[in-house]
Design an enzyme around this catalytic site. Structure first.
Site: not given
Length: 587
Positions: A15-17, A19, A221, A242, A286, A353, A387
């Site tokens: 349920a991140g950005g 999802g 997961d 990072h 980076r 990171h 990601e």
């Protein structure tokens, strides 16, 4: 086997950005969608993204999606697939405006337009100034985006399964993935969720390293579930460190600090980045900045009593700018580093990171696996975004500001593609009993009693091994030793035992399941890194110091069975513009 079962058109795990943006497309189109998250959605790791999201809006200085595309291809060290990169950079502009209209409270310029700051790896524009491309909501951009997407999903009546842990994907009798077995953390009871399409959006896996900017939930997961479903992982050797984590702690100090004018110094007070990147200096990519910091420390120019970090100087910006544009950074620095950046520099050192690699997908979020002779085969009904996925827009190194863009663009597009898929495949497949039993075995394995190794012990040994043997600099000797050590740890995993066998909110059992996932993911990183005999982007090998386009301009593919490696070509042909051929990458 009697297990409660729920049916949906689409299942989203995470349920991140990525999802939530996919779920919003589906729910808005009246598709019945379930979102499974092991934490409350607004605790997903997208909330930690600070600096901003890239889009060539040209609100501050002249800019173009062509420049954005070139910077991303160059930043990827030419390993990124240029068709996907072009698509992402073109879609960036409408995606940011869609977020703005949904209610994301971006910081504003005096003329009312979205504020944009410079970020690492952004090229000089037509007038010779560095591009200012990163759209920001102070230094809480991910927080603002995630909360807005969650609110819009609530409005659209998306069905959430909060605090449910996804155990494994399940298949029907023909081998087609048709949902997942999940575990309700509160009760400890399993539940089967069957769906016509399944999207993995479980985020990164920085917890495989001991020092990381990632939340405790980032344990890989989704990618581990894909591995167990015989799907290879792509480009896993490319893990970004990072450059500015709080020294000794790992908490992130956003690149936005340097975008606002902060800079790095060594113990002599020298702005050392001028030696490593004469033009871009502190806003080089980076991987370049991380290697520079580690080199300064190794060569005896580190700061502090142990000479084990460098300093990020911000005080010259003034309290007004810091309070307005970097409030979270000031707060984090005071809490975790004991330093108020208004008055003193922040001690920093590279921290694990971001994963450039993951589950291989096309630009529509569909999972794509090799089918022989250079061809690819789409896995029916299975998608990945964010990601945990690898559409290869980051290649060997990700530019700051492109991670939020990645999850939003490809989460949105995966959702739109799933709408078409479920309409073309209206009938729900039934889970095969053997597949369900195999998924359940992950749970029943931890019911074994008796003396054994504690989860915490093996986890600590594993994460230290990853940090020691797959860090910023890698050699054949270091990585071979690391691989052998990981094999030993993997062999000890069956000896691990739980002492708490209760069901209700048993977090020890969740940590044990996460450890299994992490060890599979860590092995994929170690094996992929050992086999790539060149230096490219975040993968830096002093024993093979040069980039080798002749032999290694190709994507790696790791298979769990036998730690097998395979490779596939990089797509260097963009959709509509001329390609950017590989050349020396300097900043």
């Amino acid at each position: 086997m009697s297990i409660p079962t729920r049916h949906f058109d689409a299942l989203i795990i995470g349920a991140g950005g990525a999802g939530l943006n996919a779920a919003l497309q589906l729910a808005s189109a009246d598709v019945r969608v379930a979102v499974v998250s092991k934490v409350f959605p607004t605790r997903s790791h997208t909330v930690a993204a600070q600096g901003g999201v890239n889009a060539a809006l040209a609100n501050v200085l002249p800019d173009s999606w062509h420049w954005h595309m070139f910077d991303t291809v160059k930043g990827s060290d030419y390993l990124g697939d240029q068709d996907a990169i072009e698509f992402m950079c073109r879609e960036a502009i409408p995606t940011v405006y869609e977020l703005e209209h949904a209610g994301v409270p971006f910081s504003r310029l005096d003329n009312g337009k979205i504020y944009q700051r410079p970020f690492g790896g952004q090229s000089q524009n037509f007038g010779g100034d560095q591009a200012a491309r990163t759209c920001a909501a102070a230094d809480r951009t991910g927080h603002a985006i995630l909360h807005t997407l969650y609110q819009q999903n609530i409005r659209s009546r998306t069905h959430f399964f909060d605090e449910f842990f996804a155990l494994d994907l399940v298949r029907d009798a023909e081998g087609v993935i048709c949902g997942a077995l999940v575990l309700e953390i509160e009760t400890g009871e399993p539940m089967l969720i069957e769906a016509k399409a399944t999207l993995l959006a479980t985020g990164g896996f920085g917890q495989v390293f001991r020092t990381t900017s990632n939340a405790h939930i980032n344990t890989g997961d989704g990618v581990a579930m894909a591995l167990r479903a015989d799907i290879p992982l792509m480009d896993m050797e490319f893990f970004q460190f990072h450059p500015t984590g709080i020294a000794g702690k790992g908490m992130l100090i956003t690149e936005g600090v340097r975008g606002e004018g902060g800079y790095l110094i060594n113990k002599d007070g020298e702005r050392f980045m001028e030696r490593y990147a004469p033009r871009a200096k502190d806003l080089a990519s980076r991987d370049v900045v991380s290697r520079a910091i580690v080199t300064e420390v190794k060569e005896g120019r580190g700061c502090g009593p142990n000479g084990d970090h460098v300093l990020l100087k911000v005080d010259h910006l003034g309290e007004d700018i810091i309070s307005k544009r970097l409030p979270s950074i000031r707060e984090s620095s005071k809490i975790f580093a004991g330093a108020d950046p208004v008055r003193e520099p922040i001690p920093v050192f590279p921290t694990a990171h971001y994963a450039m690699g993951g589950i291989p997908t096309d630009r529509f979020g569909r999972v794509a696996v090799p089918a022989g002779h250079g061809a690819e085969e789409i896995v029916p009904g299975l998608y990945a975004a964010g990601e945990c996925a690898c559409a290869s827009v980051h290649g060997a190194n990700r530019l700051g500001g492109n991670s939020l863009l990645d999850i939003l663009v490809f989460g949105r597009l995966a959702g739109k593609n799933i709408i078409d898929y479920v309409r073309e495949n209206p009938y729900q497949r039934t889970t095969d009993s053997a597949s369900l039993e195999q998924a359940m075995s992950r749970l029943t394995r931890w019911e074994q009693k008796g003396e054994g190794i504690p989860v915490s012990q093996l986890r600590a040994e594993f994460r230290k091994c990853m940090e020691d043997h797959a860090g910023v600099f890698r050699t054949e000797e270091i990585m071979t030793e690391g691989y052998e050590r990981l094999c030993e740890l993997r062999e000890r995993l069956p000896e691990v035992r739980l002492h708490d066998h209760s069901k209700v909110f048993n977090t020890a059992r969740i940590e044990a399941l996460e450890l299994e996932n992490m060890m599979d993911v860590g092995m994929s990183i170690a094996v992929s890194a050992l086999k790539r005999q060149e230096s490219r982007g975040a993968h830096s090998r002093p024993d093979y110091p040069d980039r080798d386009d002749q032999s290694w301009l190709k994507h790696s593919l790791y298979y769990r069975e036998g730690d097998r490696m395979d490779y596939k070509p990089v797509r260097t042909k963009p959709l509509t513009v001329e390609s950017f051929p590989p050349k020396e990458r300097v900043y």
